[in-house]
Enzyme design. Structure first.
Site, PDB file in Angstrom:
ATOM      1  N   ASN A 278       0.861  -1.185   0.000  1.00 20.04           N
ATOM      2  CA  ASN A 278       0.000   0.000   0.000  1.00 20.04           C
ATOM      3  C   ASN A 278       0.897   1.235   0.000  1.00 20.04           C
ATOM      4  O   ASN A 278       1.392   1.643   1.046  1.00 20.04           O
ATOM      5  CB  ASN A 278      -0.906  -0.043   1.245  1.00 20.04           C
ATOM      6  CG  ASN A 278      -1.807   1.176   1.332  1.00 20.04           C
ATOM      7  OD1 ASN A 278      -1.932   1.939   0.375  1.00 20.04           O
ATOM      8  ND2 ASN A 278      -2.433   1.362   2.486  1.00 20.04           N
TER       9      ASN A 278
ATOM     10  N   LYS B 268       0.133   4.316  -0.573  1.00 15.06           N
ATOM     11  CA  LYS B 268      -0.511   5.578  -0.140  1.00 15.06           C
ATOM     12  C   LYS B 268      -0.168   6.692  -1.141  1.00 15.06           C
ATOM     13  O   LYS B 268      -0.095   6.399  -2.333  1.00 15.06           O
ATOM     14  CB  LYS B 268      -0.115   5.904   1.301  1.00 15.06           C
ATOM     15  CG  LYS B 268      -0.350   4.684   2.214  1.00 15.06           C
ATOM     16  CD  LYS B 268      -0.212   4.947   3.670  1.00 15.06           C
ATOM     17  CE  LYS B 268      -0.443   3.645   4.436  1.00 15.06           C
ATOM     18  NZ  LYS B 268      -0.437   3.797   5.877  1.00 15.06           N
TER      19      LYS B 268
ATOM     20  N   HIS C 115      -9.978   1.884   4.309  1.00 15.03           N
ATOM     21  CA  HIS C 115      -8.743   2.083   5.074  1.00 15.03           C
ATOM     22  C   HIS C 115      -8.988   3.133   6.154  1.00 15.03           C
ATOM     23  O   HIS C 115      -9.695   4.112   5.932  1.00 15.03           O
ATOM     24  CB  HIS C 115      -7.607   2.526   4.141  1.00 15.03           C
ATOM     25  CG  HIS C 115      -6.271   2.462   4.815  1.00 15.03           C
ATOM     26  ND1 HIS C 115      -5.858   3.420   5.710  1.00 15.03           N
ATOM     27  CD2 HIS C 115      -5.272   1.545   4.757  1.00 15.03           C
ATOM     28  CE1 HIS C 115      -4.657   3.089   6.166  1.00 15.03           C
ATOM     29  NE2 HIS C 115      -4.283   1.954   5.600  1.00 15.03           N
TER      30      HIS C 115
ATOM     31  N   GLU D 254      -7.281   5.487   7.255  1.00 11.10           N
ATOM     32  CA  GLU D 254      -6.912   6.869   6.919  1.00 11.10           C
ATOM     33  C   GLU D 254      -8.044   7.559   6.170  1.00 11.10           C
ATOM     34  O   GLU D 254      -8.247   8.765   6.295  1.00 11.10           O
ATOM     35  CB  GLU D 254      -5.606   6.877   6.101  1.00 11.10           C
ATOM     36  CG  GLU D 254      -4.403   6.594   6.988  1.00 11.10           C
ATOM     37  CD  GLU D 254      -3.216   5.980   6.270  1.00 11.10           C
ATOM     38  OE1 GLU D 254      -3.218   5.907   5.029  1.00 11.10           O
ATOM     39  OE2 GLU D 254      -2.285   5.551   6.981  1.00 11.10           O
TER      40      GLU D 254
ATOM     41  N   GLU E  81      -6.356  -4.230  10.606  1.00 15.75           N
ATOM     42  CA  GLU E  81      -5.326  -3.213  10.837  1.00 15.75           C
ATOM     43  C   GLU E  81      -5.676  -2.400  12.085  1.00 15.75           C
ATOM     44  O   GLU E  81      -6.481  -1.458  12.008  1.00 15.75           O
ATOM     45  CB  GLU E  81      -5.259  -2.255   9.647  1.00 15.75           C
ATOM     46  CG  GLU E  81      -4.811  -2.892   8.365  1.00 15.75           C
ATOM     47  CD  GLU E  81      -4.109  -1.867   7.475  1.00 15.75           C
ATOM     48  OE1 GLU E  81      -2.945  -2.105   7.132  1.00 15.75           O
ATOM     49  OE2 GLU E  81      -4.720  -0.838   7.152  1.00 15.75           O
TER      50      GLU E  81
ATOM     51  N   SER F   2       2.458  -1.422  10.577  1.00 13.14           N
ATOM     52  CA  SER F   2       3.903  -1.434  10.840  1.00 13.14           C
ATOM     53  C   SER F   2       4.546  -2.804  10.643  1.00 13.14           C
ATOM     54  O   SER F   2       5.464  -3.192  11.378  1.00 13.14           O
ATOM     55  CB  SER F   2       4.205  -0.922  12.255  1.00 13.14           C
ATOM     56  OG  SER F   2       3.788   0.411  12.406  1.00 13.14           O
TER      57      SER F   2
HETATM   58  P1  PGA Z   1       2.192   0.751   7.690  1.00 17.01           P
HETATM   59  O1  PGA Z   1       0.811   0.959   6.902  1.00 17.01           O
HETATM   60  O2  PGA Z   1       2.747  -0.573   7.269  1.00 17.01           O
HETATM   61  O3  PGA Z   1       3.052   1.908   7.282  1.00 17.01           O
HETATM   62  O4  PGA Z   1       1.853   0.780   9.147  1.00 17.01           O
HETATM   63  C1  PGA Z   1      -0.099  -0.089   6.750  1.00 17.01           C
HETATM   64  C2  PGA Z   1      -1.369   0.430   6.141  1.00 17.01           C
HETATM   65  O5  PGA Z   1      -1.781   1.552   6.475  1.00 17.01           O
HETATM   66  O6  PGA Z   1      -2.001  -0.245   5.322  1.00 17.01           O
END
Ligand code: PGA
Length: 235
Positions: A8, A10, A85, A87, A158, A195
């Site tokens: 991902n 982003k 997601h 976000e 997540e 993470s």
């Molecule tokens: P990250 O993001 O691995 O940077 O924590 C995961 C995600 O938001 O899908």
């Protein structure tokens, strides 16, 4: 068995040239690359083994300024779409009713939804596990309302407090969430995200019922992502 590693990206990287370079480096079977919309077609042209995902999808063609429909994505060769997601839930007020329409539209266009669910930091800090499970159960109920065959959906668990923070969930807690998802939906594929990196990938991939990972930060560094790919091969 670990089947899917979803990169991902982003709102990264800055240019198509960088996106293409990164995609070529992680073009392996079992990898799904989710670039930003402007780079989807460029990445599609250079990958042979990896599959393509969108980071979002809209439920209709037509007069919806700024949106990209499931139908357009299908025609572009997109096979998966990340939906719901955290976000987007947080920054764009994407509510469960909207997420439900997106999941439905993706399925109607033969795009596999990767539906993200997970609790926020307040709920996590409360330490009340049954409340966390109820929260996730409710997300699944609302986001998959009216979906007759939820097995066509991939669930990405997540925990929001673990995304982009370096914080890592306990295997006991993830196992409880996996059990809940299986109880509600049967044998769906479940990814873990938050993470994930070469130091903790082993821990998450060894959890029974986990079929892969949704990876943000570490998917932008091909050396790290490749390490995660080789760890995934052990499972
Ligand atoms: P990250 O993001 O691995 O940077 O924590 C995961 C995600 O938001 O899908």
């Amino acid at each position: 068995m670990i089947k899917l590693l979803v990169a991902n990206w982003k709102a990264n990287p800055e240019t198509l040239t960088e996106a293409v370079r990164l995609a070529k480096n992680i073009d392996y079977t079992g990898v799904v690359i989710a670039p930003p919309f402007p780079f989807l077609d460029g990445v599609r042209k250079v990958i042979h083994k990896a599959k393509l995902a969108a980071q979002n999808v809209f439920w209709s063609d037509g007069p919806y300024t700024g949106e990209v429909s499931a139908n357009q994505l299908k025609k572009l060769g997109v096979r998966y779409a990340i939906i719901g997601h955290s976000e987007r839930r947080r920054n764009l007020n994407e509510i469960d009713a909207i997420i439900n329409k997106k999941v439905t539209a993706a399925l109607n266009n033969s795009i596999k939804p990767i539906l993200c669910v997970g609790e926020g930091p307040e709920l996590h800090k409360s330490g009340d596990h049954s409340k966390v499970l109820r929260f996730i159960d409710n997300q699944l109920k609302l986001d998959l309302h009216g979906i007759r065959n939820p097995r066509g959906v991939i669930i990405a668990y997540e925990p929001i407090w673990a995304i982009g923070t370096g914080n890592s969930d306990s295997t006991e807690h993830v196992s409880k969430v996996v059990a809940l998802i299986k109880e509600r939906l049967g044998s769906v594929s479940i990814l873990y995200g938050g993470s994930v990196n070469p130091n903790n990938a082993d821990k998450f991939m060894s959890i029974a019922g986990i079929s892969g990972a949704l990876i943000g930060g570490a998917s932008l560094k091909s050396s790290e992502f490749k390490k995660i790919i080789s760890i995934s091969k052990r499972y």
